[in-house]
Design a protein around this motif. Structure first.
Motif, short mmCIF file in Angstrom:
data_model
loop_
_atom_site.label_atom_id
_atom_site.label_comp_id
_atom_site.label_asym_id
_atom_site.label_seq_id
_atom_site.Cartn_x
_atom_site.Cartn_y
_atom_site.Cartn_z
N UNK A 18 1.10 -0.89 -0.29
CA UNK A 18 0.21 0.14 -0.07
C UNK A 18 1.09 1.00 0.17
N UNK A 19 0.55 1.94 -0.70
CA UNK A 19 0.96 3.79 -0.84
C UNK A 19 -0.06 5.00 -0.10
N UNK A 20 1.03 6.28 -0.33
CA UNK A 20 0.52 7.49 -0.39
C UNK A 20 0.49 8.32 -1.75
N UNK A 21 0.02 8.74 -1.94
CA UNK A 21 0.28 9.24 -2.80
C UNK A 21 -0.47 11.21 -2.86
N UNK A 22 0.23 12.25 -3.32
CA UNK A 22 -0.63 13.47 -3.45
C UNK A 22 -2.23 13.08 -4.42
N UNK A 23 -2.55 13.48 -3.82
CA UNK A 23 -4.02 12.97 -4.12
C UNK A 23 -4.64 14.09 -5.47
N UNK A 81 -4.87 7.52 -0.30
CA UNK A 81 -4.34 5.84 0.52
C UNK A 81 -4.20 5.88 -1.62
N UNK A 82 -3.39 4.44 -1.87
CA UNK A 82 -3.42 3.42 -3.03
C UNK A 82 -2.75 2.33 -3.08
N UNK A 83 -3.34 1.35 -4.24
CA UNK A 83 -3.09 -0.21 -4.40
C UNK A 83 -2.50 -0.72 -3.03
N UNK A 84 -3.58 -0.69 -1.99
CA UNK A 84 -4.41 -1.09 -0.80
C UNK A 84 -4.35 -2.50 -0.71
N UNK A 85 -3.39 -3.36 -0.32
CA UNK A 85 -4.19 -4.35 -0.14
C UNK A 85 -3.09 -5.86 0.79
N UNK A 86 -4.03 -6.58 1.40
CA UNK A 86 -3.48 -7.58 2.15
C UNK A 86 -3.66 -9.62 1.65
N UNK A 87 -2.53 -9.43 1.53
CA UNK A 87 -2.79 -11.73 0.96
C UNK A 87 -4.42 -11.92 2.19
N UNK A 88 -4.35 -12.88 1.62
CA UNK A 88 -6.04 -13.18 1.93
C UNK A 88 -5.57 -13.57 3.30
N UNK A 89 -4.60 -15.18 2.96
CA UNK A 89 -4.49 -16.18 4.25
C UNK A 89 -3.75 -14.47 5.44
N UNK A 90 -3.13 -13.88 5.11
CA UNK A 90 -2.39 -12.49 6.58
C UNK A 90 -3.40 -11.75 7.07
N UNK A 91 -5.23 -11.51 6.05
CA UNK A 91 -5.95 -10.97 7.04
C UNK A 91 -6.28 -10.75 7.83
N UNK A 92 -6.74 -10.07 9.19
CA UNK A 92 -7.82 -11.23 10.94
C UNK A 92 -6.70 -11.15 11.16
N UNK A 127 1.93 7.07 9.73
CA UNK A 127 2.20 7.96 10.75
C UNK A 127 3.83 8.17 9.46
N UNK A 128 3.52 8.12 8.69
CA UNK A 128 4.60 8.87 7.64
C UNK A 128 3.26 10.38 6.96
N UNK A 129 2.17 10.12 6.31
CA UNK A 129 1.68 11.37 5.72
C UNK A 129 1.55 12.10 6.89
N UNK A 130 1.66 12.04 8.30
CA UNK A 130 1.93 13.02 8.88
C UNK A 130 2.45 14.13 9.02
N UNK A 136 -1.66 16.64 5.60
CA UNK A 136 -3.50 17.16 6.91
C UNK A 136 -4.72 16.10 6.73
N UNK A 137 -4.81 15.49 5.71
CA UNK A 137 -5.82 14.97 5.00
C UNK A 137 -5.39 13.35 4.21
N UNK A 138 -6.16 12.54 4.82
CA UNK A 138 -6.03 11.12 4.01
C UNK A 138 -6.90 10.88 3.37
N UNK A 139 -7.15 10.67 1.80
CA UNK A 139 -8.79 10.36 1.57
C UNK A 139 -8.52 8.58 0.39
N UNK A 140 -9.71 8.24 0.36
CA UNK A 140 -8.58 6.51 0.25
C UNK A 140 -11.00 6.75 -0.80
N UNK A 141 -10.94 5.47 -1.32
CA UNK A 141 -12.27 5.01 -1.82
C UNK A 141 -11.64 3.76 -2.75
N UNK A 142 -13.26 3.02 -1.91
CA UNK A 142 -13.24 1.87 -1.96
C UNK A 142 -15.40 1.68 -2.24
N UNK A 143 -15.31 0.46 -3.09
CA UNK A 143 -16.11 -0.23 -3.33
C UNK A 143 -16.65 -1.85 -2.66
#
Length: 149
Positions: free
Chosen positions: A66-71, A82-93, A106-109, A113-120
């Motif tokens: 996962x990463x952070x870009x300028x919006x 927030x971009x390209x955020x993915x966790x392998x299925x066997x590592x979830x939970x 922590x890096x973004x701070x 001043x704000x982080x945005x993301x889109x998910x469906x």
């Protein structure tokens, strides 16, 4: 199993094939898009404040990315995306996603001043809300945001 987060310094050395295949089986193309963006150099996470992070297990395999870009959707410089955020299925939970997101925040701070993301995804919605993001889908390109202190 132990997990650790690394900031990716050499994008071209990433082995994301497992995550690409798994995410595509789930109907997500954004990990493949990340690989393509690195290849064509359209998104190298190298502008001010940007960064790409991965989580590795104790065997050294990448299990989350996962990463952070300028919006690209906000004309002010204080909004990260927030971009390209993915966790392998066997590592979830197992706290892997939270560990990765906390490192990105922590890096973004230091830069935004704000982080945005889109998910469906309803699971991602629940995850982001549990991590302190606020749901707001009033803008077509964003579903959640987090104000950084």
């Amino acid at each position: 199993m132990e997990y650790y987060v690394e900031k990716v310094e050499d994008l071209y050395s990433l082995d994301l094939e497992r995550l690409v295949q798994e995410s595509e089986k789930e109907g997500y193309r954004f990990v493949a898009r990340l690989v393509n963006e690195i290849k064509d150099e359209s998104n190298l996470f190298n502008r001010p404040g940007e960064g790409l992070f991965c989580v590795k297990n104790d065997a050294g395999s990448i299990i989350a990315i996962g990463g952070i870009n300028q919006s690209p959707f906000d004309t002010t410089s204080g909004v990260g995306r927030l971009r390209r955020f993915y966790v392998a299925e066997d590592a979830r939970r197992e706290g892997v996603g939270t560990l990765l997101l906390q490192s990105i925040v922590e890096h973004a701070k230091k830069h935004f001043t704000e982080i945005t993301v889109r998910t469906d995804s309803s699971k991602a919605d629940a995850f982001y809300r549990a991590c302190g993001f606020t749901f707001d889908d009033s803008a077509s390109e964003t579903t959640h945001f987090l104000i950084l202190q």
